[in-house]
Design an enzyme around this catalytic site. Structure first.
Site, PDB file in Angstrom:
ATOM      1  N   SER A 172       1.212  -1.274   0.439  1.00 17.60           N
ATOM      2  CA  SER A 172       0.355  -0.042  -0.062  1.00 17.60           C
ATOM      3  C   SER A 172       0.473   1.057   0.087  1.00 17.60           C
ATOM      4  CB  SER A 172      -1.252   0.075   1.207  1.00 17.60           C
ATOM      5  OG  SER A 172      -1.534  -1.235   1.026  1.00 17.60           O
TER       6      SER A 172
ATOM      7  N   ARG B  26       1.853   4.379  -3.273  1.00 17.62           N
ATOM      8  CA  ARG B  26       1.514   6.059  -2.764  1.00 17.62           C
ATOM      9  C   ARG B  26       2.430   6.789  -2.969  1.00 17.62           C
ATOM     10  NH1 ARG B  26      -2.631   2.270  -1.072  1.00 17.62           N
ATOM     11  NH2 ARG B  26      -4.343   3.382  -0.206  1.00 17.62           N
TER      12      ARG B  26
ATOM     13  N   GLY C 173      -5.883  -4.497  -8.168  1.00 20.17           N
ATOM     14  CA  GLY C 173      -7.129  -3.355  -8.035  1.00 20.17           C
ATOM     15  C   GLY C 173      -6.802  -2.345  -7.730  1.00 20.17           C
TER      16      GLY C 173
ATOM     17  N   SER D 157     -14.120   0.826   2.179  1.00 16.70           N
ATOM     18  CA  SER D 157     -13.067   0.707   1.456  1.00 16.70           C
ATOM     19  C   SER D 157     -12.038   1.774   1.934  1.00 16.70           C
ATOM     20  CB  SER D 157     -13.791   0.773   0.391  1.00 16.70           C
ATOM     21  OG  SER D 157     -12.830   0.754  -1.083  1.00 16.70           O
TER      22      SER D 157
ATOM     23  N   ASP E 274      -7.508  -8.438   3.861  1.00 18.99           N
ATOM     24  CA  ASP E 274      -6.181  -9.363   3.185  1.00 18.99           C
ATOM     25  C   ASP E 274      -5.903 -10.105   3.695  1.00 18.99           C
ATOM     26  OD1 ASP E 274      -6.948  -7.540   1.192  1.00 18.99           O
ATOM     27  OD2 ASP E 274      -5.277  -6.117   0.981  1.00 18.99           O
TER      28      ASP E 274
ATOM     29  N   ARG F  16     -12.855 -14.748  -2.438  1.00 20.25           N
ATOM     30  CA  ARG F  16     -11.500 -15.570  -1.329  1.00 20.25           C
ATOM     31  C   ARG F  16     -12.362 -16.842  -0.170  1.00 20.25           C
ATOM     32  NH1 ARG F  16      -7.541 -10.646  -0.509  1.00 20.25           N
ATOM     33  NH2 ARG F  16      -6.437 -11.372  -2.837  1.00 20.25           N
TER      34      ARG F  16
ATOM     35  N   ARG G  21      -3.379 -14.512  -2.766  1.00 21.19           N
ATOM     36  CA  ARG G  21      -3.306 -14.678  -1.710  1.00 21.19           C
ATOM     37  C   ARG G  21      -3.413 -16.361  -1.217  1.00 21.19           C
ATOM     38  NH1 ARG G  21      -1.302 -10.134   0.478  1.00 21.19           N
ATOM     39  NH2 ARG G  21      -1.628  -8.477  -0.115  1.00 21.19           N
TER      40      ARG G  21
END
Length: 445
Positions: free
Chosen positions: A31, A35, A103, A176, A329, A360, A405
């Site tokens: 993440s 960024r 994504g 989200s 996750d 998942r 994953r």
């Protein structure tokens, strides 16, 4: 970048393991890596990043920012230099932006581009092209961006940015971090104040890093825990030096492996423990997991520690659904821990897992059942009755649905099985954790 789906499948049977012992360091946080590239590309001047995750997802972000005018160069292992173009100065990409399997890249870049006077077409691999983008399209459309998407709001998708975009106040209908981040990134080049209201807190890397780059951003939390985030547009971002902490989502596989493989004692160095990401550690401790934080410190505004993890007799629990956003996750590998625990683990409130790289919930229910676990799939979670530490039967091949994953979680399950667990395709692991197999093999020595 070549998506995993473009080459031959690479199956592997992950076999029972002796104790996992030693010290490892996992790749940089995905993440934060995404960024740092994006915001570095919007700052004027050179941003230097160390510890960047060099998986395919982050490389897709880097390629997209290059296509829009930034200079993004690798200067060493995990070391990158980003020379940005400035907020409002992104260039028109000359070809579709290939997001591979990412994504995060797709949704955040949609936000970035939405308030710039350019258009972009997003494409991705077979897995990403099944994932709905409607939850991002909705607020960005309110800001003035225009979309031409495939059926169901899916990729391929063309976005035409609005300039000037319209500031909005948007209340997230579901928790989200990607939707929140997309709106905040769109707000960077939108005149006035863009507001996101977050009823359930999600990972806050965007807020921390936007502030670090000099954006005017305020966060208020009311008595009910609702967060209101405001960002002032037409920002001027200043280049930064960023040290990316280890990815807790990558560390998760080794944390669970050390807990469930008898005799294990493992140190995982430099793990990011941002409270909006550390839910798995809390849940595993509730299950009886022996996880000790060593050398706790702060790196670039993010809490970090080394984790000492010892084999533990885990017990089943009912997982509070409110903790889900801080470990969304990590649920696939938590399900593996639950399958080896004593008693029953109940999870609910996990609708989000049905729209990840795969569904998942169904994927893990089928995979664990194939390996001999007792699993009941519900509408929004799994109920798993564990073995009390007895090895799973094993088997396979497990269908991973090109989901990294699922592949890594079932690799961990194979370590505590009689016959091993065969994973149908290990290629997707490269999207987030290219060193996973070599690190695992090294510990098994």
């Amino acid at each position: 970048m070549t998506a995993p789906a473009n080459s031959a499948p690479r199956p592997r049977r992950f076999l029972p393991s002796g104790p996992l012992k030693g010290t490892i360091r996992v790749p940089g946080d995905k993440s934060i890596s995404h960024r740092s590239i994006m915001l570095g590309a919007l700052a004027v001047g050179e941003t230097r990043v160390t510890g960047l995750l060099e998986g395919e997802d982050v490389l897709a972000t880097a390629a997209a920012m290059r296509a829009m005018g930034a200079t993004v160069e690798r200067t060493g292992e995990g070391e990158w230099s980003v020379s940005g173009v400035g907020v409002g100065a992104l260039l028109q990409p000359q070809a579709p932006l290939d997001m591979g399997n990412s994504g995060t890249s797709t949704r955040l870049l949609m936000g970035l581009i939405a308030s710039h006077a350019i258009s972009a077409t997003f494409i991705g691999d077979a897995s990403l092209s099944k994932r709905p983008m409607g939850r991002v399209i909705e607020p960005l459309s309110q800001m003035g961006a225009a979309f031409e998407a495939s059926e169901g709001g899916r990729l391929p998708l063309t976005l035409r940015g609005a300039n000037p975009a319209v500031p909005i106040a948007y209340r997230l209908p579901v928790a989200s971090a990607q939707v929140k981040s997309a709106v905040l990134l769109a707000g960077l080049n939108t005149p006035g104040i863009t507001t996101v209201i977050e009823p359930v807190p999600t990972r806050d890397h965007s807020e921390r890093m936007l502030r670090g780059f000099g954006a005017e951003l305020e966060v208020e939390t009311d008595s009910a825990g609702v967060r209101t985030i405001r960002i002032r547009g037409e920002a001027e971002l200043k280049p930064q030096t960023i040290e990316v902490p280890g990815d807790p989502s990558s560390a998760a596989f080794f944390i669970v492996a050390a807990l469930i493989v008898p005799g294990s004692e493992l140190v995982i160095q430099n793990v990011g423990l941002n409270p909006t990401r550390a839910g798995l550690v809390e849940v595993l401790r509730q299950m009886g997991g022996d996880i000790t934080e060593l050398n706790a410190r702060e790196v670039g505004g993010e809490p970090v520690a080394d984790l000492l993890v010892r084999h533990s007799a885990l017990k089943g629990i009912t997982v509070d659904p409110e903790i889900a956003p801080s470990m969304i996750d990590e649920f696939p590998v938590l399900f593996v821990a639950a399958a080896l625990a004593e008693g029953t683990t109940v999870t609910t409130g996990l609708d989000e897992l049905r729209v990840k790289e795969s569904d998942r919930l169904t994927a893990m229910a089928e995979a664990l059942a194939l390996a001999g676990a007792t699993v009941v799939e519900t509408e929004d979670g799994l109920t798993i009755t564990g073995t009390g530490g007895e090895a799973l039967r094993g088997g396979g091949p497990v269908v991973t649905h090109l989901d990294h994953r699922i592949a890594m979680s079932m690799a961990v399950a194979g370590l505590v099985s009689r016959d091993g667990v065969e994973v149908d395709d290990t290629r997707p692991i490269a999207t987030s954790f290219p060193q996973f197999e070599s690190l695992l093999d090294g510990l098994r020595g």
